[in-house]
Design a protein around this motif. Structure first.
Motif, mmCIF file in Angstrom:
data_model
loop_
_atom_site.group_PDB
_atom_site.id
_atom_site.type_symbol
_atom_site.label_atom_id
_atom_site.label_comp_id
_atom_site.label_asym_id
_atom_site.label_seq_id
_atom_site.Cartn_x
_atom_site.Cartn_y
_atom_site.Cartn_z
ATOM 1 N N ASN A 40 0.911 -1.042 0.086
ATOM 2 C CA ASN A 40 -0.103 -0.023 0.068
ATOM 3 C C ASN A 40 0.881 1.293 0.055
ATOM 4 N N PHE A 41 0.490 2.297 -0.760
ATOM 5 C CA PHE A 41 1.249 3.568 -0.819
ATOM 6 C C PHE A 41 2.703 3.338 -1.065
ATOM 7 N N ASN A 42 2.771 2.463 -2.143
ATOM 8 C CA ASN A 42 4.192 2.183 -2.455
ATOM 9 C C ASN A 42 4.263 1.941 -4.064
ATOM 10 N N GLY A 43 4.078 3.132 -4.631
ATOM 11 C CA GLY A 43 4.261 3.065 -6.075
ATOM 12 C C GLY A 43 3.602 4.049 -6.893
ATOM 13 N N PRO A 44 3.284 3.966 -8.161
ATOM 14 C CA PRO A 44 2.530 5.258 -9.134
ATOM 15 C C PRO A 44 0.885 5.025 -8.570
ATOM 16 N N TYR A 45 0.550 6.051 -9.039
ATOM 17 C CA TYR A 45 -0.999 6.091 -8.890
ATOM 18 C C TYR A 45 -1.571 7.309 -9.768
ATOM 19 N N VAL A 46 -2.743 7.268 -10.068
ATOM 20 C CA VAL A 46 -3.771 8.408 -10.449
ATOM 21 C C VAL A 46 -4.808 8.673 -9.480
ATOM 22 N N ALA A 47 -5.264 9.904 -9.335
ATOM 23 C CA ALA A 47 -6.280 10.051 -8.681
ATOM 24 C C ALA A 47 -7.281 11.295 -9.040
ATOM 25 N N GLY A 48 -8.367 11.220 -8.665
ATOM 26 C CA GLY A 48 -9.292 12.688 -9.174
ATOM 27 C C GLY A 48 -9.970 13.336 -7.724
ATOM 28 N N ALA A 49 -10.304 14.377 -7.684
ATOM 29 C CA ALA A 49 -10.988 15.216 -6.501
ATOM 30 C C ALA A 49 -11.996 16.090 -6.883
ATOM 31 N N ILE A 50 -12.941 16.271 -6.072
ATOM 32 C CA ILE A 50 -13.981 17.081 -6.285
ATOM 33 C C ILE A 50 -14.046 17.860 -4.815
ATOM 34 N N SER A 51 -14.113 19.283 -5.017
ATOM 35 C CA SER A 51 -14.049 20.314 -3.742
ATOM 36 C C SER A 51 -15.107 21.178 -3.742
ATOM 37 N N LEU A 52 -15.192 21.616 -2.449
ATOM 38 C CA LEU A 52 -15.701 22.993 -2.359
ATOM 39 C C LEU A 52 -14.682 23.969 -2.056
ATOM 40 N N ASP A 53 -14.640 25.005 -2.692
ATOM 41 C CA ASP A 53 -13.418 26.027 -2.852
ATOM 42 C C ASP A 53 -14.225 27.395 -2.175
ATOM 43 N N GLN A 54 -13.360 27.743 -0.802
ATOM 44 C CA GLN A 54 -13.964 28.745 -0.316
ATOM 45 C C GLN A 54 -12.839 30.003 -0.536
ATOM 46 N N ILE A 55 -13.294 31.208 -1.132
ATOM 47 C CA ILE A 55 -12.396 32.303 -1.130
ATOM 48 C C ILE A 55 -12.057 32.994 0.001
ATOM 49 N N ASN A 56 -10.605 33.338 0.129
ATOM 50 C CA ASN A 56 -9.849 33.693 1.184
ATOM 51 C C ASN A 56 -9.618 35.040 1.020
ATOM 52 N N SER A 57 -10.551 36.037 1.715
ATOM 53 C CA SER A 57 -10.183 37.499 1.615
ATOM 54 C C SER A 57 -10.730 38.159 2.869
ATOM 55 N N GLY A 58 -10.101 39.379 2.807
ATOM 56 C CA GLY A 58 -10.199 40.138 4.330
ATOM 57 C C GLY A 58 -11.351 41.063 4.155
#
Length: 283
Positions: A31-49
């Motif tokens: 496990n976790f010892n070689g090549p891989y491919v992956a995808g992700a979906i996210s909620l993106d939250q703007i960081n602003s003052g």
């Protein structure tokens, strides 16, 4: 955001208690010892003052440190600014919030389990995009509103990651960080119909950096699911909007100092938080 994290946590818990026999029979070295491919979906939250708005260069020296003044010396933007998009020409109309929205990413990477133990190091290359949008608005005494907005069209990033994979090695807790290069899309809207407005350096590629961490679980010999947090920060100091005379009189505040004014968001960086759910295939 909470809904996405809850779903990710549920997926991790389900994988932990319903693992096929194939995954249970693997050793940590598998496990976790070689090549891989992956995808992700996210909620993106703007960081602003809270104090974000617009900044102005009225004298053409390249520094956005001026006030736009009327013929009487009054501040033409005395109604103020808001960290959002204008709902109308005056402050009374209010502002809408920054747009927090979905993001997506795909990556290829390689992990190495050190000496067959619990520590894992790796590197990855990732492409990503986001629908989240950052707004900055100013209101003039005309009255009129001026809104600059921006979002990350797409980006390429190279990151390292290092983590701990205890027990049977099916789980990994990791930190990650690296460099990014992103194409930032800008837009400008105004209720001022007298002056002319020209966007400069829109859609430029900009350098940035990323840092975060996450957890990943092997649910079969080859398939993993995970939850990840990533903070992305891009430089965005090149973009500006040039304001020239148009049909306005020569006494127009934008013209008094040097014949024109450049404006831009007062925060010359674009940054946001991404809360991700991931799935990967390990070779």
């Amino acid at each position: 955001m909470s809904k996405l994290l809850t779903l990710s946590a549920a997926a991790l818990a389900t994988g932990a208690f319903a693992v096929p026999a194939m995954a249970q029979e693997t050793t940590p070295e598998d496990n976790f010892n070689g090549p891989y491919v992956a995808g992700a979906i996210s909620l993106d939250q703007i960081n602003s003052g809270r104090g974000d708005g617009l900044a102005f260069d009225t004298d053409g020296d390249g520094s956005f440190d001026n006030n736009v003044l009327t013929t009487t010396g009054a501040n033409a933007f005395s109604p103020g600014f808001c960290n959002g998009g204008a709902n109308g020409a005056t402050t009374g109309a209010g502002c809408m919030d920054d747009k927090n929205d979905l993001g997506y990413a795909g990556r290829i990477g390689f992990d190495k389990r050190l000496n067959g133990g619990s520590f894992v190091v790796g590197a990855l290359i990732e492409g990503a995009g986001s629908q989240a949008r950052d707004y900055s608005t100013g209101f003039s005494t005309t009255p009129a509103s001026y809104t600059a907005s921006r979002s990350l069209d797409y980006s390429a990033a190279a990151r390292l990651r290092a983590g701990w994979s205890p027990g049977d090695g099916r789980g990994l807790f990791y930190a990650t960080g690296g460099v990014a290069y992103g194409k930032i899309d800008h837009d400008f809207t105004t209720t001022n119909t007298a002056n002319s407005f020209t966007e400069n350096n829109d859609g430029d590629w900009q350098f940035g950096w990323q840092a975060g961490g996450g957890a990943e679980l092997m649910v079969t010999r080859n398939i993993s699911i995970g939850a990840e947090y990533l903070y992305s920060h891009y430089n965005d100091g090149d973009y500006s909007v040039g304001v020239t005379q148009g049909s306005a009189p020569a006494t127009n505040p934008f013209l008094l100092d040097s014949g024109q004014t450049n404006l831009r968001p007062s925060d010359d960086n674009l940054s946001f938080h991404s809360f991700r759910a991931t799935v990967g295939f390990h070779f």
